[in-house]
Design a protein around this motif. Structure first.
Motif, short mmCIF file in Angstrom:
data_model
loop_
_atom_site.label_atom_id
_atom_site.label_comp_id
_atom_site.label_asym_id
_atom_site.label_seq_id
_atom_site.Cartn_x
_atom_site.Cartn_y
_atom_site.Cartn_z
N LEU A 45 63.06 6.04 46.49
CA LEU A 45 61.61 6.23 46.52
C LEU A 45 61.18 7.04 47.74
CD1 LEU A 45 60.21 2.84 45.18
CD2 LEU A 45 61.02 4.86 43.95
N GLY A 46 61.96 6.97 48.81
CA GLY A 46 61.69 7.82 49.97
C GLY A 46 61.82 9.29 49.61
N LEU A 47 62.81 9.61 48.78
CA LEU A 47 62.95 10.99 48.30
C LEU A 47 61.75 11.37 47.45
CD1 LEU A 47 64.49 13.63 47.77
CD2 LEU A 47 65.67 12.45 45.91
N GLY A 48 61.36 10.46 46.54
CA GLY A 48 60.20 10.75 45.72
C GLY A 48 58.95 10.95 46.54
N ASP A 49 58.78 10.10 47.56
CA ASP A 49 57.64 10.23 48.45
C ASP A 49 57.67 11.57 49.18
OD1 ASP A 49 55.30 8.92 49.91
OD2 ASP A 49 56.62 9.34 51.60
N ASN A 50 58.86 11.95 49.63
CA ASN A 50 59.02 13.21 50.33
C ASN A 50 58.66 14.39 49.44
OD1 ASN A 50 60.05 14.12 53.04
ND2 ASN A 50 61.40 15.36 51.75
N LEU A 51 59.03 14.29 48.18
CA LEU A 51 58.74 15.37 47.25
C LEU A 51 57.25 15.49 46.95
CD1 LEU A 51 61.72 14.80 44.77
CD2 LEU A 51 61.43 16.77 46.29
N LEU A 52 56.53 14.39 47.17
CA LEU A 52 55.10 14.36 46.86
C LEU A 52 54.22 14.57 48.08
CD1 LEU A 52 55.16 11.31 44.42
CD2 LEU A 52 54.98 13.73 43.79
N LYS A 53 54.80 14.60 49.28
CA LYS A 53 54.02 14.71 50.51
C LYS A 53 54.34 16.02 51.23
CE LYS A 53 52.23 10.62 49.93
NZ LYS A 53 52.57 9.46 50.75
N VAL A 54 53.68 16.26 52.36
CA VAL A 54 53.93 17.50 53.09
C VAL A 54 55.36 17.51 53.63
CG1 VAL A 54 52.91 16.55 55.22
CG2 VAL A 54 53.12 19.02 54.93
N ASP A 55 56.07 18.56 53.35
CA ASP A 55 57.48 18.69 53.73
C ASP A 55 57.57 19.59 54.97
OD1 ASP A 55 60.19 18.96 53.96
OD2 ASP A 55 60.51 19.82 51.98
N LEU A 56 58.06 19.02 56.07
CA LEU A 56 58.13 19.73 57.35
C LEU A 56 59.54 20.20 57.70
CD1 LEU A 56 55.76 17.35 59.36
CD2 LEU A 56 55.16 19.50 58.22
N ARG A 57 60.47 20.08 56.74
CA ARG A 57 61.87 20.37 57.03
C ARG A 57 62.10 21.79 57.52
NH1 ARG A 57 66.30 17.62 55.17
NH2 ARG A 57 64.97 16.48 53.71
N GLU A 58 61.39 22.75 56.96
CA GLU A 58 61.63 24.15 57.28
C GLU A 58 60.74 24.67 58.41
OE1 GLU A 58 64.12 25.76 55.96
OE2 GLU A 58 64.60 24.01 54.73
N THR A 59 59.95 23.80 59.04
CA THR A 59 59.07 24.28 60.11
C THR A 59 59.88 24.70 61.33
OG1 THR A 59 58.71 22.01 60.88
CG2 THR A 59 57.11 22.91 59.33
N THR A 60 59.37 25.73 62.03
CA THR A 60 60.13 26.34 63.11
C THR A 60 59.60 26.00 64.50
OG1 THR A 60 58.77 28.33 62.90
CG2 THR A 60 60.83 28.27 61.64
N SER A 61 58.46 25.30 64.56
CA SER A 61 57.87 24.95 65.84
C SER A 61 56.84 23.86 65.61
CB SER A 61 57.19 26.16 66.49
OG SER A 61 56.07 26.57 65.71
N GLU A 62 56.39 23.24 66.70
CA GLU A 62 55.32 22.25 66.60
C GLU A 62 54.07 22.88 65.99
OE1 GLU A 62 52.69 19.33 69.55
OE2 GLU A 62 54.51 20.32 70.29
N LYS A 63 53.74 24.08 66.41
CA LYS A 63 52.57 24.78 65.89
C LYS A 63 52.71 25.05 64.40
CE LYS A 63 49.72 28.91 66.71
NZ LYS A 63 49.59 30.14 67.53
N ASP A 64 53.90 25.44 63.98
CA ASP A 64 54.16 25.70 62.58
C ASP A 64 54.03 24.42 61.75
OD1 ASP A 64 54.92 27.23 60.33
OD2 ASP A 64 57.02 26.64 60.58
N ALA A 65 54.52 23.30 62.29
CA ALA A 65 54.40 22.02 61.59
C ALA A 65 52.94 21.62 61.44
CB ALA A 65 55.18 20.95 62.35
N ALA A 66 52.16 21.78 62.51
CA ALA A 66 50.73 21.45 62.45
C ALA A 66 50.02 22.32 61.41
CB ALA A 66 50.10 21.62 63.82
N ARG A 67 50.41 23.60 61.34
CA ARG A 67 49.81 24.50 60.35
C ARG A 67 50.12 24.00 58.93
NH1 ARG A 67 52.60 28.68 61.31
NH2 ARG A 67 51.34 29.44 63.05
N ALA A 68 51.35 23.56 58.71
CA ALA A 68 51.72 23.04 57.39
C ALA A 68 50.90 21.80 57.03
CB ALA A 68 53.21 22.72 57.35
N VAL A 69 50.65 20.95 58.00
CA VAL A 69 49.82 19.77 57.78
C VAL A 69 48.41 20.18 57.40
CG1 VAL A 69 48.80 17.75 58.88
CG2 VAL A 69 51.21 18.29 59.27
N SER A 70 47.87 21.15 58.10
CA SER A 70 46.52 21.62 57.84
C SER A 70 46.39 22.17 56.42
CB SER A 70 46.13 22.70 58.85
OG SER A 70 44.84 23.19 58.60
N GLU A 71 47.36 22.97 55.99
CA GLU A 71 47.33 23.55 54.65
C GLU A 71 47.46 22.47 53.58
OE1 GLU A 71 50.48 26.37 54.79
OE2 GLU A 71 49.35 27.84 55.99
#
Length: 547
Positions: A84-110
């Motif tokens: 279910l953690g995988l399912g949750d991950n597939l349904l929520k914001v995925d930060l695996r490919e983010t390259t910086s803290e700023k990039d991660a925050a941008r992904a959250v915003s989008e």
């Protein structure tokens, strides 16, 4: 690649009552019951089980399926994941490919733009070790998004969380808040919480989050099931489920709507563990759900310096990591679980956590027995050299995840130094000692694709073929050894080797068709393997791109 999913849960009703099926024109590989690799070109299935490999003649009155010369393997088994953690991950914001803290925050915003109906913004996958500054993120970068909701983002390994100020305020975390036992609140120079919480401190936020409804779990299960079947995984070991998920799985098994085979480990921290142990084992006659084990938590993760080490971290001389289960609580936990006839699977990453677990297994076996339960250490990641032979001596299985090594190679030696790294990710040494090594991925910490795991096990390289000679290549496995880890030995670790793990007569006909011969191609290409079809108990449950 667009794929046609054959994922109708009703397919699973009546698994054991079907006409015979004869699959021909395949290039098949399986292990026999002794673990020897054998090949075949046709497979006869009756009542959902393998009746014969390469029968002398085509039987009458069967449905014939042309394998079109594709390559057949037994369905692959992931010996450690979080369904279910995988399912949750597939349904929520995925930060695996983010390259910086700023990039991660941008992904959250989008992500948050389209989520006006949710109370919390949640996600997973950030990893500061892949960012240029390699520093933990700060609440301030989330606060600047001006999202008037609590934000909670879990690190890729699941052992740290990143919160905004609103989430910290809801949890009552401020400068005066003390660290909980087995956890840490990361603070700035003035003692103020920065927004990152390690291990048991995560619960201070998570206990305030909305509980997951059955409807949410249904969505998670469906998303995870579709994904895993598309990756060729027909069975998985769910490493730590609470009572709510336990009852959810029971209901799904009764309704015959589990999408794949689940070997569930009850979480040792669940308040209802005692009553679950009293109820006894759950063993579905169709093998879709088995619950006969408990997952306990020894320490944290290496990336967040939560793994418990015998000596200080090489790159942080004041830190030894964290014990999530206090040492004085281990005897009662081990004795109670094992005396109840349940397998105990103990999360241990650092050498201290591994040694404490091995010591306690040895003592418990002497006090109450239970050595035959095939108890396990989950991850068994950094092990003192002297402790490596103890797994085979005690019959404790090291349940390991090959892609952890290739993901951790850029920071693991920094954490433990050149001497301790010799006992880390020591797959070949453990196999040579005489113990079986079941393999998995720890999804969603790592990607679920088992061919990524097979590739990492054989090459000790990432998917860019780095390092060129492999990272400590002496610990690499052969293709056959790695294949066994994802099939027969994973089944053995679940007490299911008589039912699944090989395509030998009498076992469930769980198999996949793939596009290339993993035993003949260059090892560097194993990760590129594509799954064309997935079958469980003689029924097609996934069909991908035709090649």
């Amino acid at each position: 690649m667009r794929q046609k999913l054959v994922f109708l849960l009703l397919l699973f009703a009546g698994f054991s009552a079907s006409a015979a099926t004869f699959v021909t024109n395949v290039k098949g590989y399986t292990l026999d019951n002794d673990g020897t690799l054998i090949s075949f070109s046709s497979l006869l299935i009756k009542d959902g089980k393998v009746q014969a490999l390469d029968p002398d003649s085509q039987p009458d009155d069967v449905e014939v399926v042309d394998g079109q010369g594709k390559y057949m393997l037994p369905g692959l088994i992931d010996a450690h994941g979080h369904l279910l953690g995988l399912g949750d991950n597939l349904l929520k914001v995925d930060l695996r490919e983010t390259t910086s803290e700023k990039d991660a925050a941008r992904a959250v915003s989008e992500y948050a733009l389209g989520k006006v109906d949710v109370n919390w913004i949640t996600g997973r996958g950030w990893n500061q070790e892949l960012w240029s500054d390699r520093a933990f993120p700060q609440k301030t970068s989330l606060d600047k998004l001006n999202i008037d909701k609590p934000i909670w983002l879990i690190r890729v390994d699941g052992h740290a969380g990143w919160a905004n100020s609103k989430a910290l305020a809801i949890a009552g975390i401020d400068k005066s808040t003390k660290d909980p036992e087995g956890g840490e609140i990361i603070r700035d120079a003035q003692g103020n919480p920065t927004g990152v919480l390690i291990d048991n401190a995560m619960g201070m936020v998570e206990k305030h989050m909305p509980s997951e409804s059955a409807q949410v779990m249904e969505a998670q299960l469906r998303a995870a099931g579709e994904h895993l079947l598309s990756q060729g995984i027909t069975s998985m070991h769910d490493a730590g489920v609470g009572h709510n998920v336990y009852t959810f799985y029971l209901a799904k098994a009764v309704a015959e709507t589990l999408p794949l085979r689940v070997y569930a480990m009850v979480s040792a921290t669940d308040p209802q563990l005692g009553s679950i142990l009293e109820r006894g084992k759950v063993i579905d006659p169709d093998g879709m759900l088995v619950i006969r084990s408990v997952k306990a938590y020894g320490d944290g993760a290496l990336g967040s310096r939560g793994a418990a080490l015998l000596e200080p971290y090489s790159d942080a001389k004041h830190q030894h990591g964290l014990l999530l289960t206090a040492q004085e609580d281990m005897p009662g936990l081990f004795n109670d679980v094992i005396a109840a006839g349940f397998q105990l699977n103990y999360h241990a990453i650092g050498d201290k956590a591994n040694r404490l677990a091995l010591d306690q297994f040895e003592k418990t076996f002497s006090d109450v027995g239970g050595k035959a339960l095939r108890n396990r250490i989950e991850h068994a990641q950094v092990i003192a050299i002297d402790d490596l032979p103890r797994f085979a001596a005690l019959g404790v299985l090291p349940s390991m995840q090959p892609t952890h090594a290739t993901s951790d190679k850029n920071m693991a030696e920094d954490r433990v130094g050149k001497e301790r790294i010799k006992g880390a990710y020591a797959w070949q040494t453990l196999i040579d000692s005489g113990v079986r090594v079941p393999l998995g991925s720890d999804f969603p910490v790592e990607l679920a694709n088992p061919f990524y795991g097979l590739h990492a096990a054989v090459t000790r390289q990432d998917r860019d073929n780095q390092p060129v000679e492999g990272w400590y290549p002496e610990e690499a496995l052969t293709v056959e050894q790695a294949f066994r880890g994802f099939t027969l030995d994973a089944a053995y670790a679940a007490h299911m080797e008589d039912e699944i793990g090989t395509l030998t007569p009498g076992k469930w006909a769980d198999f996949i068709l793939i596009d290339q011969d993993i035993f003949a191609i260059p090892a560097e290409d194993i990760w590129k393997t594509q799954v064309l079809q997935t079958w469980i108990a003689g029924k097609a449950v996934f069909e991908g791109n035709k090649k």
